[in-house]
Write an enzyme that holds these catalytic residues in place. Sequence first.
Site, short mmCIF file in Angstrom:
data_model
loop_
_atom_site.label_atom_id
_atom_site.label_comp_id
_atom_site.label_asym_id
_atom_site.label_seq_id
_atom_site.Cartn_x
_atom_site.Cartn_y
_atom_site.Cartn_z
N CYS A 69 0.56 -2.49 -22.11
CA CYS A 69 1.80 -1.72 -22.07
C CYS A 69 1.81 -0.67 -23.18
CB CYS A 69 2.97 -2.68 -22.26
SG CYS A 69 4.58 -1.90 -22.31
N HIS A 108 7.29 -7.14 -1.02
CA HIS A 108 6.22 -7.76 -1.82
C HIS A 108 5.75 -6.85 -2.96
CE1 HIS A 108 5.07 -10.88 1.53
NE2 HIS A 108 6.21 -11.14 0.94
N CYS A 118 4.86 -1.88 -25.77
CA CYS A 118 4.86 -3.10 -26.59
C CYS A 118 3.49 -3.75 -26.67
CB CYS A 118 5.88 -4.09 -26.04
SG CYS A 118 5.30 -4.97 -24.58
N ASP A 160 0.81 -1.23 0.00
CA ASP A 160 0.00 0.00 0.00
C ASP A 160 0.84 1.28 0.00
OD1 ASP A 160 0.89 0.29 2.71
OD2 ASP A 160 -0.91 -0.72 3.48
N1 APR Z 1 -2.60 -3.63 15.17
C1 APR Z 1 -1.68 -4.64 15.21
N2 APR Z 1 -1.85 -5.82 14.61
C2 APR Z 1 -3.01 -6.02 13.94
C3 APR Z 1 -4.02 -5.03 13.85
C4 APR Z 1 -3.77 -3.79 14.50
N3 APR Z 1 -4.66 -2.79 14.49
N4 APR Z 1 -5.04 -5.53 13.11
C5 APR Z 1 -4.69 -6.76 12.75
N5 APR Z 1 -3.46 -7.08 13.25
C6 APR Z 1 -2.68 -8.32 13.06
C7 APR Z 1 -3.47 -9.59 13.04
O1 APR Z 1 -3.64 -10.10 14.35
C8 APR Z 1 -2.58 -10.50 12.17
O2 APR Z 1 -1.63 -11.18 12.96
O3 APR Z 1 -2.08 -8.22 11.79
C9 APR Z 1 -1.84 -9.51 11.27
C10 APR Z 1 -2.28 -9.52 9.82
O4 APR Z 1 -1.94 -10.77 9.26
P1 APR Z 1 -2.22 -11.12 7.73
O5 APR Z 1 -3.60 -10.71 7.34
O6 APR Z 1 -1.85 -12.56 7.54
O7 APR Z 1 -1.22 -10.16 6.93
P2 APR Z 1 0.34 -10.31 6.64
O8 APR Z 1 1.03 -11.00 7.75
O9 APR Z 1 0.81 -8.96 6.22
O10 APR Z 1 0.34 -11.25 5.36
C11 APR Z 1 1.57 -11.55 4.76
O11 APR Z 1 0.51 -12.60 2.86
O12 APR Z 1 -1.36 -12.28 1.57
C12 APR Z 1 0.01 -12.25 1.58
O13 APR Z 1 1.56 -11.03 0.31
C13 APR Z 1 0.50 -10.88 1.24
O14 APR Z 1 2.06 -9.45 2.35
C14 APR Z 1 1.01 -10.35 2.56
C15 APR Z 1 1.45 -11.62 3.26
#
Ligand code: APR
Length: 252
Positions: free
Chosen positions: A157, A129, A160, A114
């Site tokens: 693109c 990522h 190309c 993001d």
């Molecule tokens: N503050 C702190 N932690 C939070 C909050 C918050 N407000 N809200 C949610 N969380 C925590 C959740 O408890 C969870 O452990 O954030 C984590 C989000 O986990 P995921 O949804 O699995 O995201 P992430 O770990 O970034 O995923 C990794 O997976 O989908 C792929 O490539 C994508 O980069 C991503 C990767």
Amino acid sequence: MHHPVEPESLDASLTKAAAILRAAKRVAVLTGAGISAESGLATFRGAGGLWEGHRVEEVATPRAFQRDPTLVWRFYNLRRANLATVKPNPGHDALVDIEKRLGDQFTLITQNVDSLHYAAGSKNVLEIHGALRRVRCTRCTRITERGTEALPDLPRCDKCDGLLRPDVVWFEEELPKDVWRPAVEAAYQCHCFLVVGTSAVVFPAAWLIEAAKNGGAKVIEVNLERSAASDRADVVLLGPSGATLPELIKRL
Ligand code: APR
């Protein structure tokens, strides 16, 4: 008689974490979707982590893109449009603050696409990522910045006419070496590794926690709940990062 260990209060854990952070000359941070949750972006594996009934693993793979590029682009175009409506939160800001104290001894490694860390003002950011604001040509491999502008369902693109794809890393794909190598280096070399808002189940990103431990760093975790990283953390700060990180900064 067995006496269960009382979990440390958040206050005591914050004090402990602040002492670790204060003593660290080199700091690296790994963030995940959780740090952007308070900006209004959905996480992947929490409640609401499904998109039109698809698990992220079903729309974020090279195979999914081959089978149905329109579906995959609809998913990414919605996420790109969503970006135009969100702002960094105090969790992102707190990491800017830490960087200001440490300068080039600070590295922010993010799994998020993001770019909110840049929007907040962080400088030394490794987007391992990729980034939603960029697209890449599947034919000539040219990468271009497209911000959050609306793109067609099957964008092409300019150079190309090849099919474009989001410049993000999908499951089963390798991480770009130009960001992955310095990320490993930063994790291994740091004295304090801060893990914020990630479930720590996606590899190789989650392996950076191991690299940090192997390099002798203290690990501080900030998450709403315990995660796959918690057992390796020296301090676990349970709570929303938008409140916990500013609280931690106050104690430095
Ligand atoms: N503050 C702190 N932690 C939070 C909050 C918050 N407000 N809200 C949610 N969380 C925590 C959740 O408890 C969870 O452990 O954030 C984590 C989000 O986990 P995921 O949804 O699995 O995201 P992430 O770990 O970034 O995923 C990794 O997976 O989908 C792929 O490539 C994508 O980069 C991503 C990767």
